[in-house]
Design a protein around this motif. Sequence first.
Motif, PDB file in Angstrom:
ATOM      1  N   ASP A 108      -1.538 -46.649  50.315  1.00  0.00           N
ATOM      2  CA  ASP A 108      -1.709 -47.565  49.194  1.00  0.00           C
ATOM      3  C   ASP A 108      -2.217 -48.938  49.619  1.00  0.00           C
ATOM      4  OD1 ASP A 108      -0.851 -45.634  47.339  1.00  0.00           O
ATOM      5  OD2 ASP A 108       1.252 -46.108  47.757  1.00  0.00           O
ATOM      6  N   VAL A 109      -2.195 -49.233  50.919  1.00  0.00           N
ATOM      7  CA  VAL A 109      -2.754 -50.514  51.370  1.00  0.00           C
ATOM      8  C   VAL A 109      -4.281 -50.474  51.322  1.00  0.00           C
ATOM      9  CG1 VAL A 109      -0.780 -50.753  52.931  1.00  0.00           C
ATOM     10  CG2 VAL A 109      -2.999 -50.079  53.876  1.00  0.00           C
ATOM     11  N   LEU A 110      -4.862 -49.290  51.169  1.00  0.00           N
ATOM     12  CA  LEU A 110      -6.320 -49.154  51.232  1.00  0.00           C
ATOM     13  C   LEU A 110      -7.024 -49.506  49.934  1.00  0.00           C
ATOM     14  CD1 LEU A 110      -6.581 -45.758  53.163  1.00  0.00           C
ATOM     15  CD2 LEU A 110      -6.663 -48.077  54.098  1.00  0.00           C
ATOM     16  N   ILE A 119       3.636 -59.427  50.531  1.00  0.00           N
ATOM     17  CA  ILE A 119       3.709 -60.216  49.295  1.00  0.00           C
ATOM     18  C   ILE A 119       3.826 -61.698  49.614  1.00  0.00           C
ATOM     19  CG2 ILE A 119       4.984 -60.589  47.152  1.00  0.00           C
ATOM     20  CD1 ILE A 119       3.477 -57.887  47.485  1.00  0.00           C
ATOM     21  N   LYS A 120       4.554 -62.000  50.674  1.00  0.00           N
ATOM     22  CA  LYS A 120       4.703 -63.404  51.076  1.00  0.00           C
ATOM     23  C   LYS A 120       3.362 -63.971  51.527  1.00  0.00           C
ATOM     24  CE  LYS A 120       7.381 -66.424  54.122  1.00  0.00           C
ATOM     25  NZ  LYS A 120       8.425 -66.472  55.186  1.00  0.00           N
ATOM     26  N   ARG A 162      -2.147 -55.136  44.100  1.00  0.00           N
ATOM     27  CA  ARG A 162      -2.998 -54.191  44.837  1.00  0.00           C
ATOM     28  C   ARG A 162      -2.236 -52.926  45.200  1.00  0.00           C
ATOM     29  NH1 ARG A 162      -4.490 -59.260  47.856  1.00  0.00           N
ATOM     30  NH2 ARG A 162      -6.485 -59.952  46.982  1.00  0.00           N
ATOM     31  N   PHE A 163      -1.001 -53.099  45.701  1.00  0.00           N
ATOM     32  CA  PHE A 163      -0.183 -51.948  46.082  1.00  0.00           C
ATOM     33  C   PHE A 163       0.046 -51.018  44.896  1.00  0.00           C
ATOM     34  CE2 PHE A 163       1.924 -54.547  49.629  1.00  0.00           C
ATOM     35  CZ  PHE A 163       1.157 -53.949  50.604  1.00  0.00           C
ATOM     36  N   PRO A 184      -9.315 -48.385  38.616  1.00  0.00           N
ATOM     37  CA  PRO A 184      -9.135 -47.566  39.818  1.00  0.00           C
ATOM     38  C   PRO A 184      -9.871 -48.120  41.030  1.00  0.00           C
ATOM     39  CG  PRO A 184     -10.752 -46.564  38.391  1.00  0.00           C
ATOM     40  CD  PRO A 184     -10.188 -47.739  37.638  1.00  0.00           C
ATOM     41  N   PHE A 185     -10.647 -49.182  40.844  1.00  0.00           N
ATOM     42  CA  PHE A 185     -11.443 -49.699  41.946  1.00  0.00           C
ATOM     43  C   PHE A 185     -10.796 -50.962  42.506  1.00  0.00           C
ATOM     44  CE2 PHE A 185     -14.308 -47.310  39.194  1.00  0.00           C
ATOM     45  CZ  PHE A 185     -14.729 -46.359  40.084  1.00  0.00           C
ATOM     46  N   GLY A 186      -9.710 -50.764  43.236  1.00  0.00           N
ATOM     47  CA  GLY A 186      -8.960 -51.882  43.772  1.00  0.00           C
ATOM     48  C   GLY A 186      -9.388 -52.240  45.176  1.00  0.00           C
ATOM     49  N   ASN A 187      -9.123 -53.480  45.559  1.00  0.00           N
ATOM     50  CA  ASN A 187      -9.390 -53.935  46.916  1.00  0.00           C
ATOM     51  C   ASN A 187      -8.231 -53.573  47.825  1.00  0.00           C
ATOM     52  OD1 ASN A 187     -11.900 -55.178  46.369  1.00  0.00           O
ATOM     53  ND2 ASN A 187     -10.836 -56.934  45.475  1.00  0.00           N
ATOM     54  N   PRO A 188      -8.481 -53.475  49.144  1.00  0.00           N
ATOM     55  CA  PRO A 188      -7.372 -53.212  50.062  1.00  0.00           C
ATOM     56  C   PRO A 188      -6.376 -54.360  50.048  1.00  0.00           C
ATOM     57  CG  PRO A 188      -9.514 -52.937  51.132  1.00  0.00           C
ATOM     58  CD  PRO A 188      -9.760 -53.585  49.813  1.00  0.00           C
ATOM     59  N   ALA A 189      -5.134 -54.047  50.352  1.00  0.00           N
ATOM     60  CA  ALA A 189      -4.110 -55.086  50.456  1.00  0.00           C
ATOM     61  C   ALA A 189      -4.289 -55.855  51.759  1.00  0.00           C
ATOM     62  CB  ALA A 189      -2.718 -54.456  50.412  1.00  0.00           C
ATOM     63  N   ILE A 190      -4.102 -57.156  51.704  1.00  0.00           N
ATOM     64  CA  ILE A 190      -4.184 -57.972  52.906  1.00  0.00           C
ATOM     65  C   ILE A 190      -3.001 -57.644  53.803  1.00  0.00           C
ATOM     66  CG2 ILE A 190      -4.117 -60.348  53.764  1.00  0.00           C
ATOM     67  CD1 ILE A 190      -5.458 -61.188  51.159  1.00  0.00           C
TER      68      ILE A 190
END
Length: 246
Positions: free
Chosen positions: A208-210, A171-172, A180-181, A9-15
């Motif tokens: 979800d980007v967070l 994604i690209k 991450r998403f 549950p401890f994910g990084n934000p999406a670039i």
Amino acid sequence: MPAWPTLSPFGNPAIPPHSMTMTTSTPFGQANLTLFGPSREDGAPLWMSGTFPPIPYGIAVPIQLNPLLIVNPNDPNCPPLQWDVSRRPDTAVQFTGRELYVKPDLDQEAVAQDVHRIVIQSGAPSLASWMQRWGPIEVTSAGKITAYDVLEAVYQYLQIPLTPREYKKAIKLDPENARRFHEAAYWRIATSSQIASVEQAQGLKRVDVLGDYKYFRGFRPVWHEGLWAVIMELGARGVLNHPMVY
């Protein structure tokens, strides 16, 4: 959307897809001016509540936020209002100077001055970059703007579905963004009070980007491009000194 994974549950934000350049609380008017700060008795300086950085008491300020909404000047990792921005505002709890969790009075005015429009930007670099594409969060009202109005505007802004184009560009830029998403969406849905199948059918959302950096740490007012804007600070669950209460 692929099947939900079983991930941390401890994910990084999406670039971002572009280069990175209970008890009710005290009313606003009666709020303790030394929230989380020194008391009058010890002779330490008093600070104007609702300002960040703190401004000595008695100095006029052009914009003063409700103490519920500010970054805690004594400990930024322990906000007065503790809230997961992926959940509705009525799930937020207030952590008081007496170390009690109480139900916040979100009907209080958000700003002491007569303000009818609030522009919210992000202090979190990843979300700030996404917001260059999405635009700022705006709160407007012919009457008073309440703390609830502000939180609801943030919540609704982040509930907007992520577009296929935004997903593909992200994604690209970095294939890891797919993981991450979906990791963020999986945990959002798994811990939601809503019906899981309904939530899943709505697909990916902006929130979800967070990743795990979705925990409110307060607002701070700044002078931004000729206007007073409010910067929203977010942090990961792990940086909070106290557990979230749902």
